[in-house]
Enzyme design. Structure first.
Site, PDB file in Angstrom:
ATOM      1  N   LYS A   1      26.289 -27.703  27.030  1.00  0.00           N
ATOM      2  CA  LYS A   1      26.741 -26.320  27.121  1.00  0.00           C
ATOM      3  C   LYS A   1      27.678 -26.211  28.326  1.00  0.00           C
ATOM      4  CE  LYS A   1      24.818 -21.649  27.799  1.00  0.00           C
ATOM      5  NZ  LYS A   1      23.544 -20.891  27.961  1.00  0.00           N
TER       6      LYS A   1
ATOM      7  N   SER B   1      18.624 -16.890  26.641  1.00  0.00           N
ATOM      8  CA  SER B   1      19.744 -17.690  26.161  1.00  0.00           C
ATOM      9  C   SER B   1      19.355 -18.990  25.479  1.00  0.00           C
ATOM     10  CB  SER B   1      20.712 -17.993  27.313  1.00  0.00           C
ATOM     11  OG  SER B   1      21.389 -16.818  27.689  1.00  0.00           O
TER      12      SER B   1
ATOM     13  N   SER C   1      23.128 -16.910  25.222  1.00  0.00           N
ATOM     14  CA  SER C   1      24.456 -17.450  25.434  1.00  0.00           C
ATOM     15  C   SER C   1      24.637 -18.884  24.942  1.00  0.00           C
ATOM     16  CB  SER C   1      24.791 -17.389  26.923  1.00  0.00           C
ATOM     17  OG  SER C   1      23.907 -18.217  27.664  1.00  0.00           O
TER      18      SER C   1
END
Length: 395
Positions: free
Chosen positions: A73, A175, A151
């Site tokens: 990520k 997230s 996210s």
């Protein structure tokens, strides 16, 4: 090698260990999948294909993963020299790169994972959908018109679509949990101190690990990267044994608290039904269900009490962005959502308000945590209050 697509990381690593498949073949097959499916999903926004090929070519891949393809990520854990944009157009345009390994970034590499690229996220991880201005929306592979949440939406979409068997994710307020739920994955937010955040980290909320398609991959990943960090704000007690060693054991009957009529009124019936179905399954396995939960979870106070903490956190994000860019941050450097949350053009949060909010929040955490001292072993609740929402509704 389409047959590799749905093998989990554990199975792929076993193939390499037995000499049935090479790490290079795993990586090339995954690159081909990214090239085929990512134009539709928009999950991988920074390809690192040549770097991945160089890693498997040098033959120094560690255990337990031995060359299993992986995605980072684009915020949090990273490696020195990699692009680092955090979903932000200003960092992208500046071509910013990570100055050093983070402890977790190095741990991923040392465990034999090969990063093929970096995944999309909401700008600085600040929203529960993945559609930043800098890179556009990531689509949920189960329904391309819907959000994979955020996210960690890029990581979750990539794993759910079979591009890679597992991917890095982190979580400060849902997230990991939310994308895992909307994409049908295993998402674990580890206990604070279980996985090191990095030098100087004082965040009490953020934790890092990943999303996977199988529980055994999550256990394998947690075993590989768990570590104490001298001087860290938190260090979790070491586990009594490896998490993967527990997979073959039948647990004793557990006491499981669950939220039934106490679930918020606006929780979708589908999510309520999922809790009921899970409760029945657990009872069928011999566990004992109780209508019990930490009463503090229904407090309304945490939201207004944490406004000062939230404002301070987002202002700190903008200050850090300015340091990375080497100049004063302007309104055009971030999305309106983040600028509004930070209230950068308003007076800073007072130190007394910040400390009062932090002290209250810690007391609330203690009240919630105390429930487990003499209470049930687990708490069953909806992961999220609604099924995946259309991207158009989250713009």
């Amino acid at each position: 090698m389409q047959e590799l697509r749905w093998l989990d990381a554990w199975a792929q690593a076993e193939l390499v260990a037995r000499g049935e498949v090479s790490a290079s073949e795993l990586v090339e097959a995954a690159i081909a999948r990214v090239e085929k499916y990512n134009p539709v999903l928009n999950a991988v926004v920074i390809p690192l294909f040549e770097r991945a090929r160089e890693r498997v070519a040098d033959g120094t891949l560690g255990a337990p993963f031995r060359g299993v393809p992986f995605l980072l990520k684009d915020i949090g854990a990273t490696e020195a020299g990699l692009p680092y944009y955090a979903g932000n157009a200003a960092l992208r345009d500046a071509g910013y790169r990570s100055p050093a390994d983070t402890p977790l970034g190095a741990a991923f590499r040392d465990a034999g994972l090969v990063a093929l690229g970096k995944t999309n996220l909401s700008e600085f991880g600040a929203q529960t959908t993945t559609q930043p201005f800098a890179f556009g929306p990531t689509r949920n592979p189960w329904d391309l018109e819907r959000s994979p949440s955020g996210s960690s939406g890029g990581s979750a979409a990539a794993v759910a679509a079979g591009l890679v068997p597992l991917a890095h994710a982190n979580d400060g307020g849902g997230s990991i949990r939310l994308p895992a739920a909307w994409c049908g994955l295993v998402g674990l937010k580890p206990s604070r101190g279980r996985v090191p955040l990095g030098p100087g980290a004082i965040n009490r909320i953020i934790c890092e690990l990943g999303v996977t398609r199988t529980v055994r991959d999550t256990a394998m990943l947690l075993d590989a990267v768990s570590a104490d960090a001298p001087g860290a704000l938190f260090n979790a007690p070491p586990p009594a044994r490896a998490y993967t060693g527990l997979l073959s054991e039948d647990p004793p009957p557990l006491r499981i608290g669950w939220m039934t009529e106490t679930i918020e009124a606006d929780t979708d019936p589908v999510c309520k039904r999922a809790v009921l179905d899970t409760a029945r399954t657990l009872e069928g396995l011999g566990h004992r269900l109780e209508a019990a939960f930490p009463a503090a979870l229904l407090d309304e106070e945490p939201r207004p009490r944490t406004v000062a903490l939230a404002r301070a956190s987002f202002r700190y994000t903008l200050r850090t962005l300015g340091e990375m860019l080497g100049r004063e941050v302007e309104e055009k450097d971030v999305e309106p959502y983040l600028w509004g949350l930070a209230e950068w053009d308003q007076p800073a949060v007072g130190s007394d308000d910040y400390l009062a909010a932090a002290e209250w929040l810690q007391g609330w955490v203690e009240r919630v945590s105390a429930w487990w001292v003499d209470g049930p072993d687990l708490l069953l609740s909806p992961t999220v209050g609604t099924p995946a929402v259309p991207l158009a509704d989250m713009t």
